[in-house]
Design a protein around this motif. Structure first.
Motif, PDB file in Angstrom:
ATOM      1  N   ASN A   1     -24.447 -11.708 -17.803  1.00 44.97           N
ATOM      2  CA  ASN A   1     -24.088 -12.374 -16.576  1.00 44.97           C
ATOM      3  C   ASN A   1     -23.448 -13.099 -16.685  1.00 44.97           C
ATOM      4  O   ASN A   1     -23.144 -13.921 -15.582  1.00 44.97           O
ATOM      5  CB  ASN A   1     -25.376 -12.696 -16.056  1.00 44.97           C
ATOM      6  N   LEU A   2     -22.084 -13.086 -16.950  1.00 44.37           N
ATOM      7  CA  LEU A   2     -21.112 -14.567 -17.251  1.00 44.37           C
ATOM      8  C   LEU A   2     -19.370 -13.545 -15.789  1.00 44.37           C
ATOM      9  O   LEU A   2     -19.256 -14.644 -14.832  1.00 44.37           O
ATOM     10  CB  LEU A   2     -20.468 -13.894 -18.114  1.00 44.37           C
ATOM     11  N   VAL A   3     -19.844 -12.410 -15.354  1.00 42.48           N
ATOM     12  CA  VAL A   3     -19.098 -12.143 -14.748  1.00 42.48           C
ATOM     13  C   VAL A   3     -19.696 -12.061 -13.082  1.00 42.48           C
ATOM     14  O   VAL A   3     -20.762 -11.567 -12.983  1.00 42.48           O
ATOM     15  CB  VAL A   3     -18.779 -10.501 -14.803  1.00 42.48           C
ATOM     16  N   THR A   4     -18.904 -12.714 -12.454  1.00 38.10           N
ATOM     17  CA  THR A   4     -19.508 -12.874 -11.199  1.00 38.10           C
ATOM     18  C   THR A   4     -20.503 -11.587 -10.227  1.00 38.10           C
ATOM     19  O   THR A   4     -19.859 -10.533 -10.458  1.00 38.10           O
ATOM     20  CB  THR A   4     -18.687 -13.204  -9.390  1.00 38.10           C
ATOM     21  N   PRO A   5     -21.926 -12.383 -10.455  1.00 39.50           N
ATOM     22  CA  PRO A   5     -21.961 -10.612  -9.829  1.00 39.50           C
ATOM     23  C   PRO A   5     -21.804  -9.395  -8.477  1.00 39.50           C
ATOM     24  O   PRO A   5     -21.165  -8.779  -9.114  1.00 39.50           O
ATOM     25  CB  PRO A   5     -23.634 -11.311  -8.432  1.00 39.50           C
ATOM     26  N   GLU A   6     -21.020 -10.041  -7.878  1.00 38.72           N
ATOM     27  CA  GLU A   6     -20.024  -9.570  -6.568  1.00 38.72           C
ATOM     28  C   GLU A   6     -19.037  -8.693  -7.236  1.00 38.72           C
ATOM     29  O   GLU A   6     -18.505  -7.908  -6.765  1.00 38.72           O
ATOM     30  CB  GLU A   6     -20.130 -10.063  -5.488  1.00 38.72           C
TER      31      GLU A   6
ATOM     32  N   GLN B   1     -14.304  -3.571 -38.098  1.00 35.64           N
ATOM     33  CA  GLN B   1     -12.655  -2.692 -37.752  1.00 35.64           C
ATOM     34  C   GLN B   1     -11.922  -3.363 -36.589  1.00 35.64           C
ATOM     35  O   GLN B   1     -12.556  -3.856 -35.263  1.00 35.64           O
ATOM     36  CB  GLN B   1     -12.729  -1.291 -37.527  1.00 35.64           C
ATOM     37  N   CYS B   2     -10.361  -3.346 -36.433  1.00 33.93           N
ATOM     38  CA  CYS B   2      -9.635  -2.909 -34.875  1.00 33.93           C
ATOM     39  C   CYS B   2      -9.346  -2.653 -34.471  1.00 33.93           C
ATOM     40  O   CYS B   2      -8.474  -1.474 -34.500  1.00 33.93           O
ATOM     41  CB  CYS B   2      -8.587  -3.822 -35.395  1.00 33.93           C
ATOM     42  N   THR B   3     -10.869  -2.190 -33.729  1.00 30.80           N
ATOM     43  CA  THR B   3     -11.470  -1.168 -33.162  1.00 30.80           C
ATOM     44  C   THR B   3     -12.034  -0.817 -31.765  1.00 30.80           C
ATOM     45  O   THR B   3     -12.481  -1.827 -31.423  1.00 30.80           O
ATOM     46  CB  THR B   3     -11.743   0.525 -34.191  1.00 30.80           C
ATOM     47  N   PRO B   4     -11.632   0.001 -30.898  1.00 27.75           N
ATOM     48  CA  PRO B   4     -12.561  -0.046 -29.449  1.00 27.75           C
ATOM     49  C   PRO B   4     -13.903  -0.468 -28.859  1.00 27.75           C
ATOM     50  O   PRO B   4     -14.677  -0.968 -28.628  1.00 27.75           O
ATOM     51  CB  PRO B   4     -11.905   0.579 -28.108  1.00 27.75           C
ATOM     52  N   GLN B   5     -13.807   0.411 -31.017  1.00 27.03           N
ATOM     53  CA  GLN B   5     -15.740   0.574 -30.753  1.00 27.03           C
ATOM     54  C   GLN B   5     -16.260  -0.890 -31.615  1.00 27.03           C
ATOM     55  O   GLN B   5     -17.703  -1.108 -31.117  1.00 27.03           O
ATOM     56  CB  GLN B   5     -16.458   1.584 -31.722  1.00 27.03           C
ATOM     57  N   GLN B   6     -15.529  -1.400 -32.105  1.00 35.11           N
ATOM     58  CA  GLN B   6     -16.080  -2.750 -32.417  1.00 35.11           C
ATOM     59  C   GLN B   6     -15.754  -4.228 -32.073  1.00 35.11           C
ATOM     60  O   GLN B   6     -16.573  -5.016 -32.299  1.00 35.11           O
ATOM     61  CB  GLN B   6     -15.758  -2.964 -33.826  1.00 35.11           C
ATOM     62  N   THR B   7     -14.879  -4.058 -31.091  1.00 30.56           N
ATOM     63  CA  THR B   7     -14.161  -5.429 -31.203  1.00 30.56           C
ATOM     64  C   THR B   7     -14.033  -5.246 -29.234  1.00 30.56           C
ATOM     65  O   THR B   7     -13.035  -6.153 -29.352  1.00 30.56           O
ATOM     66  CB  THR B   7     -12.786  -5.576 -31.977  1.00 30.56           C
TER      67      THR B   7
ATOM     68  N   TYR C   1     -18.214  -6.479 -26.557  1.00 27.00           N
ATOM     69  CA  TYR C   1     -17.999  -7.772 -26.009  1.00 27.00           C
ATOM     70  C   TYR C   1     -17.395  -7.875 -24.269  1.00 27.00           C
ATOM     71  O   TYR C   1     -18.417  -8.448 -23.388  1.00 27.00           O
ATOM     72  CB  TYR C   1     -16.164  -8.065 -26.499  1.00 27.00           C
ATOM     73  N   ILE C   2     -17.540  -6.163 -24.108  1.00 24.21           N
ATOM     74  CA  ILE C   2     -17.496  -6.232 -22.397  1.00 24.21           C
ATOM     75  C   ILE C   2     -18.881  -6.055 -21.836  1.00 24.21           C
ATOM     76  O   ILE C   2     -19.677  -6.869 -20.843  1.00 24.21           O
ATOM     77  CB  ILE C   2     -17.373  -4.513 -22.267  1.00 24.21           C
ATOM     78  N   THR C   3     -19.408  -5.526 -23.107  1.00 18.91           N
ATOM     79  CA  THR C   3     -21.515  -5.263 -23.239  1.00 18.91           C
ATOM     80  C   THR C   3     -22.006  -7.152 -23.239  1.00 18.91           C
ATOM     81  O   THR C   3     -22.764  -7.218 -21.915  1.00 18.91           O
ATOM     82  CB  THR C   3     -22.070  -4.979 -23.815  1.00 18.91           C
ATOM     83  N   MET C   4     -21.716  -7.797 -23.697  1.00 20.31           N
ATOM     84  CA  MET C   4     -22.233  -9.144 -24.136  1.00 20.31           C
ATOM     85  C   MET C   4     -21.470  -9.697 -22.486  1.00 20.31           C
ATOM     86  O   MET C   4     -22.285 -10.991 -22.306  1.00 20.31           O
ATOM     87  CB  MET C   4     -21.175 -10.071 -25.361  1.00 20.31           C
TER      88      MET C   4
END
Length: 370
Positions: A166-171, A148-154, A158-161
């Motif tokens: 640790n793909l986002v610079t730690p600081e 489903q094209c929803t914030p819960q599924q798409t 992805y934010i959690t992943m």
């Protein structure tokens, strides 16, 4: 993670196509740009052109790929201009999906056409009609193996992943988490206002959701001229516009297939949006019926969904970040995306997300009472 397409060689590509179609090819292989998959042009010994698409491993199950192909088949049956995959020369069910080198693939006839340039008011109306016809055909069945094209599924996964890997610079992780959390509040509120609350599993139970293209931007609309010259007085009679690349198809709000076509933010694109809706509502209206007892989405429903345009834009931003992350170990990725993942990269991305958050805040002030 190794390159997931490393097993694809010229010989394996040609063998897969020849075994699947029963045709012989002249050995010419033309790589095409593809965001997630690997796509190649082939030419048969008889001169006919084909496209073979190898799906990224681990992304879709065989059943999910078949959902895409069934959508294309339903559109084609309803005389919506699309390019359905070929069936294998081998007998058996579900013969539109092949498998080679551990990868699912499909073979399509190549459509010789150009990208449809939307210039005039009538171009916008024509595009709306094309999407409306597609959505009318979409009601023929469901896509049980697609997201489903929803914030819960798409979006949230992805934010959690991105954070968990640790793909986002730690600081910058705290800043990234904060802007995403604030934006999600607006996104979830907009979905609830239009569709009601999701269940405990994050699933929305609404008849307003349908099969959608999911990635309906201008690059996925082609124009094929049927008259001797594109300068014909009646352009719609002289050319056919065709929707392509249904790889991202989902179940979700119809407006997802309209907003990506707009030239900018909703607030700056009201004229173009109204023209799209003018064409769209010729096919999706209160009196439409899909022919199987299932009512199509009523015209007022698409108007209610307009408040989702900017929330969907935020979701698209996160989607793009996540899928470039998935490809970061692919051959040639660094050359195509210099600086991806650096501190400067994430500083820029977070500023873009903050800009979209401000747009969401402004949109909320004007839509919360709608």
């Amino acid at each position: 993670m190794p390159n997931q397409f490393s097993s694809l060689t010229p010989d394996s590509i040609l063998s897969a196509a020849e075994n699947f179609t029963g045709e012989k090819f002249d050995g010419t292989i033309t790589p095409y740009n593809s965001y997630v998959n690997r796509v190649f042009g082939l030419t048969g010994e008889d001169g006919r052109d084909y496209v073979i698409k190898f799906y990224r491993p681990g992304r879709w199950s065989r059943d999910a790929v078949l959902d895409e192909h069934k959508f294309l088949a339903d559109c084609s049956a309803a005389e919506v201009p699309v390019v359905p995959p070929l069936s294998s020369s081998l007998s058996g069910d579900e013969a539109t999906v092949g498998s080679a080198e551990g990868l699912y693939f499909a073979v399509f006839p190549r459509l010789r056409a150009r990208t449809f340039d939307i210039y005039t008011d009538e171009d916008w109306v024509r595009t709306g009609r094309a999407v409306g016809r597609m959505h009318l055909a979409a009601r023929a069945r469901t896509a049980p193996h697609r997201l489903q094209c929803t914030p819960q599924q798409t979006t949230i996964p992805y934010i959690t992943m991105l954070l968990n890997q640790n793909l986002v610079t730690p600081e910058l992780q705290q800043e990234f988490t904060g802007v995403c959390g604030d934006a999600l509040d607006y996104v979830l509120d907009a979905y609830a206002a239009v569709f009601g609350e999701a269940d405990d599993h994050g699933v929305y139970h609404t008849e307003a959701f349908r099969r959608i293209h999911g990635d309906c931007h201008r690059g996925n609309i082609l124009e094929q001229f049927t008259s001797p010259s594109p300068s014909s007085a009646d352009t719609e009679d002289s050319s056919i516009i065709t929707l392509i690349d249904f790889d991202d198809m989902m179940t979700g709000p119809a407006v997802q297939d309209l907003w990506l076509l707009l030239p900018g933010y909703r607030r700056n694109s009201e004229h173009e949006l109204e023209l799209l809706l003018k064409g769209y509502e010729e096919f999706i209206s209160p009196d439409d019926d899909a022919g199987d007892g299932i009512r199509t989405a009523r015209a007022p429903e698409i108007r209610r969904q307009l408040r989702l345009i900017e929330p969907l834009r935020f979701m698209r931003n996160i989607y793009f970040l996540a899928w470039t992350a998935v490809q970061r170990n692919d051959e040639g990725f660094s050359a195509r995306n210099p600086g991806w993942g650096t501190k400067a990269f994430w500083e820029t991305e977070i500023e873009d997300l903050k800009t979209q958050l401000r747009v969401l805040e402004e949109e909320y002030d004007t839509t919360q009472d709608c």
